[in-house]
Motif scaffolding. Structure first.
Motif, short mmCIF file in Angstrom:
data_model
loop_
_atom_site.label_atom_id
_atom_site.label_comp_id
_atom_site.label_asym_id
_atom_site.label_seq_id
_atom_site.Cartn_x
_atom_site.Cartn_y
_atom_site.Cartn_z
N UNK A 136 -19.94 60.46 -5.71
CA UNK A 136 -20.11 60.85 -6.96
C UNK A 136 -21.18 62.23 -6.92
N UNK A 137 -21.12 62.66 -5.85
CA UNK A 137 -21.70 64.28 -5.59
C UNK A 137 -20.64 64.92 -6.23
N UNK A 184 -22.00 62.16 2.48
CA UNK A 184 -22.29 62.63 0.78
C UNK A 184 -21.55 61.32 0.12
N UNK A 185 -22.33 61.09 -1.11
CA UNK A 185 -21.74 60.11 -1.81
C UNK A 185 -20.48 60.63 -2.65
N UNK A 228 -31.87 58.48 -8.93
CA UNK A 228 -31.34 57.53 -8.09
C UNK A 228 -29.90 57.68 -7.55
N UNK A 229 -29.15 58.31 -8.74
CA UNK A 229 -27.66 58.71 -8.21
C UNK A 229 -27.89 59.89 -7.31
N UNK A 263 -28.88 52.88 1.45
CA UNK A 263 -29.06 52.59 -0.12
C UNK A 263 -30.10 51.92 -0.69
N UNK A 281 -28.34 58.27 -3.77
CA UNK A 281 -27.21 57.76 -3.31
C UNK A 281 -26.14 58.84 -3.00
N UNK A 282 -26.02 59.93 -3.59
CA UNK A 282 -25.16 60.82 -3.08
C UNK A 282 -25.58 61.64 -1.89
N UNK A 283 -26.91 61.96 -1.78
CA UNK A 283 -27.29 63.04 -0.69
C UNK A 283 -28.25 62.33 0.25
N UNK A 284 -28.77 61.11 0.09
CA UNK A 284 -29.72 60.50 1.10
C UNK A 284 -29.31 59.29 1.68
N UNK A 285 -28.63 58.72 0.87
CA UNK A 285 -28.49 57.05 1.24
C UNK A 285 -27.45 57.18 2.42
N UNK A 286 -26.68 58.13 2.64
CA UNK A 286 -25.72 58.25 3.94
C UNK A 286 -26.59 57.98 5.15
N UNK A 294 -21.57 53.16 -6.89
CA UNK A 294 -22.60 54.07 -6.98
C UNK A 294 -22.74 54.81 -5.72
N UNK A 295 -22.70 53.92 -4.63
CA UNK A 295 -23.27 54.15 -3.53
C UNK A 295 -21.94 54.43 -2.41
N UNK A 323 -19.42 56.23 -0.15
CA UNK A 323 -19.29 57.62 0.44
C UNK A 323 -18.24 58.37 0.33
#
Ligand code: FES
Ligand code: FES
Lengths: 406, 179
Positions: free
Chosen positions: B73-74, B70-71, A300-301, A313, A304-309, B22-23, B25
């Motif tokens: 947290x990445x 890119x989040x 999930x993280x 989300x 959120x980091x790479x896909x949700x943009x 968490x989400x 950017x």
């Protein structure tokens, strides 16, 4: 006297005009049929003249090239008669008696109606001849021996046998002809045996082509992945629907072929595939974060980091940017092949019919190690795919190790 | 949305840990948590490249990353550079000297409104660092510049000057070999 003379003059003209207009109708029909059969996809290269050949078709046995099918006498089909053309298309036999490779889907076209073949022939013959030689096909032994094809043909040539149409409606029947024969959908959506022949008993249950899965088109499987007749018809027309967008090998099919068909045809194809009484589509409620397995929770993280943009989300997607994950058919495939491959390879910018388009999706091969990839797959599949089983590390390694052959 | 701890090395300094959605950017994290507003939000969809920051990888290579998609947290635990990290600063923290790319962009009048400039500076920096590891043949220079800058959009259309400036920086630093 004068009247008689005029009449004599006019008569042949009228006959000629009638003939010309019937020629025109025939050519128009041929054009429609050639599109439904997607001839241009294999018989052209990007940026090259339509039907002048050259597209390399990478098969496990070597590379086969789409040939020049313009009326050029030397390089094209200029010397073919309608009869010879019909034989080539339906039996895989060239004018000189040589055998065609089954990359040319005569296994499906053997059921092509003679009048349809004649119309396609008339259309192709009406095109400008293009003097471009076809590249030489390059196959490994023993497939390079065209004679071997005689044997292959004995086994497999006429294998597509259609389900009897008894009691089925006109729409279903038309759909069957469009899907099975003209559209030759089964050529990709059916698994092949070691000799490259379609496995008829598993017809339409899905095949693998160039590293991607052409998913099952069986009604029960389509419904399992959320398809309705309307959505399937929309997908064929526009390349995009609530279930996602066409990609990979299906993208050219939309562009060269299905988008040009009339709406009735899309409905007919969808009606044939899902059946006159379509099974109810399975709907899936997104699984809450708290219910995810361990690997999926980690994934999930990554999502959120790479896909949700782009995909948002909650997986709703962004119009004209990226398709939704919620309801997406690819996430629901039992095998994780396509999902993994798309994430690794990305998707080129896509233009659909009308004003819809999707922005390019980058490939994430270098951003996700095998463990992260597995976690992400599990997250996507569990949350929106309705799939409970976890993708194994072995499967991820196997898919990633299998270099797509293009 | 749940929150989690986030820290990273940013422009040479450790920042955090912050407790961050968490989400969130990365661009929002830079703007809202660190008050670093030099990274520009253009399209917000990964297309214009105005928002790129530099990620320094453990193997010593650097890479552009679009912070709008890119989040934050990445970047947890990673090394990041933004436009604020390029110039030299004096003891008071004032900018005392621009880096060669920034200077050349100014000398060449490469930008007009400057909205896209931080992205271009970061992209050109990544290019220069790549060529410092492996100089480029003259015949391949244009291709390298195109690869590095080609995805960046300048709505004032400063492309030609950006490319000229990048070429001059690369040549001036002796990163082109004949051939
Ligand atoms: S703002 Fe990030 S790419 Fe445009
Ligand atoms: S200088 Fe204005 S957008 Fe590039």
């Amino acid at each position: 006297m004068r009247g008689l003379f005029l009449a004599a003059l006019l008569l042949p003209l009228a006959a000629q005009a009638a003939e010309q207009s019937s020629d025109k109708t025939l050519i128009e029909r041929g054009k429609y049929l050639a599109r439904a059969a997607d001839c241009v996809a294999c018989h052209s290269i990007e940026g090259g003249a339509e039907y002048a050949g050259g597209l390399p078709l990478v098969s496990p046995f070597g590379t086969i090239y789409g040939t020049n099918i313009t009326p050029d006498k030397e390089h094209g089909i200029g010397h073919y008669s309608a009869e010879e053309f019909y034989r080539a298309v339906t039996q895989g036999e060239r004018r000189d008696g040589g055998k065609l490779y089954p990359a040319m889907p005569y296994t499906s076209y053997h059921l092509l109606k003679r009048e349809d073949s004649d119309a396609i022939y008339a259309y192709l013959m009406s095109l400008d001849p293009i003097a471009k030689p076809s590249p030489k096909t390059d196959l490994a032994f023993p497939f390079n021996v065209r004679f071997g094809m005689t044997f292959w043909n004995m086994l497999y040539k006429n294998r597509v046998q259609l389900e009897p149409a008894d009691g089925k409606g006109e729409e279903w029947q038309r759909g069957q002809y469009l899907v099975e024969v003209l559209g030759h959908c089964g050529e990709c959506h059916t698994p092949r045996n070691a000799l490259g022949a379609l496995q008829q008993d598993l017809r339409m249950s899905g095949g693998v082509i160039l590293g991607y899965e052409a998913p099952s088109l069986l009604a029960k499987d389509l419904a399992e992945r959320g398809w309705t007749t309307d959505d399937l018809a929309t997908f064929l027309k526009h390349g995009i629907s609530d279930q996602g967008s066409v990609f990979n090998e299906m993208y050219p099919v939309l562009h060269h072929s299905t988008q040009y068909l009339p709406l009735d045809d899309h409905r007919a194809m969808a009606t044939y595939l899902l059946g006159e009484q379509p099974p109810a589509p399975r709907s899936i409620k997104a699984v809450a974060e708290s219910e995810l397995g361990e690997s999926a929770a980690r994934g999930r993280q990554d999502y959120l980091n790479l896909c949700a943009g782009c995909h948002e989300a909650a997986g709703k997607g962004v119009p004209h940017v990226a398709v939704a994950m919620d309801g997406n058919t690819t996430l629901r495939l039992a095998d994780s092949r396509n999902l993994l491959r798309v994430i690794d390879d990305g998707i080129r910018e896509q233009q659909f019919t009308g004003f819809e388009r999707m922005q390019p999706m980058p490939g994430f091969r270098d951003k996700l190690d095998d463990g992260q990839m597995r976690d992400l797959l599990n997250y996507l599949r569990q949350t929106w795919g309705g799939l409970e089983t976890e993708v194994t590390p072995e499967r991820v390694a196997e898919l990633r190790g299998e270099a797509p052959s293009h | 949305m749940a929150k989690r701890a986030l820290s990273m090395n940013l422009n040479g300094q450790v920042v955090g840990p912050f407790t961050v959605d968490d989400d969130l950017m990365m661009i929002e994290f830079l703007h809202e948590y660190l008050n670093l507003t030099g990274s520009r939000l253009g399209c917000g969809q990964g297309i214009c490249h105005a928002c790129v920051a530099i990620l320094d990888k453990p193997d010593g290579t650097s890479e552009e990353i679009r912070t709008c998609i890119t989040g934050a947290h990445f970047f947890d635990g990673k090394k990041v550079r933004t436009i604020e990290g390029h110039a030299k600063r004096d003891a008071k923290g004032e900018v005392s000297e621009l880096n060669p790319i920034q200077q050349k962009f100014i000398d060449q009048f490469a930008f007009q409104c400057s909205y896209c400039t931080p992205g271009y500076v970061n992209a050109a920096t990544v290019l220069v660092e790549k060529l410092q590891r492996q100089p480029v043949k003259r015949s391949e220079l244009e291709g390298e510049i195109e690869n590095a800058l080609g995805n960046h959009i300048c709505r004032c259309t400063g492309y030609v000057r950006y490319y000229n400036a990048a070429r001059e920086v690369v040549e001036g630093l002796g990163l082109v070999k004949e051939g």
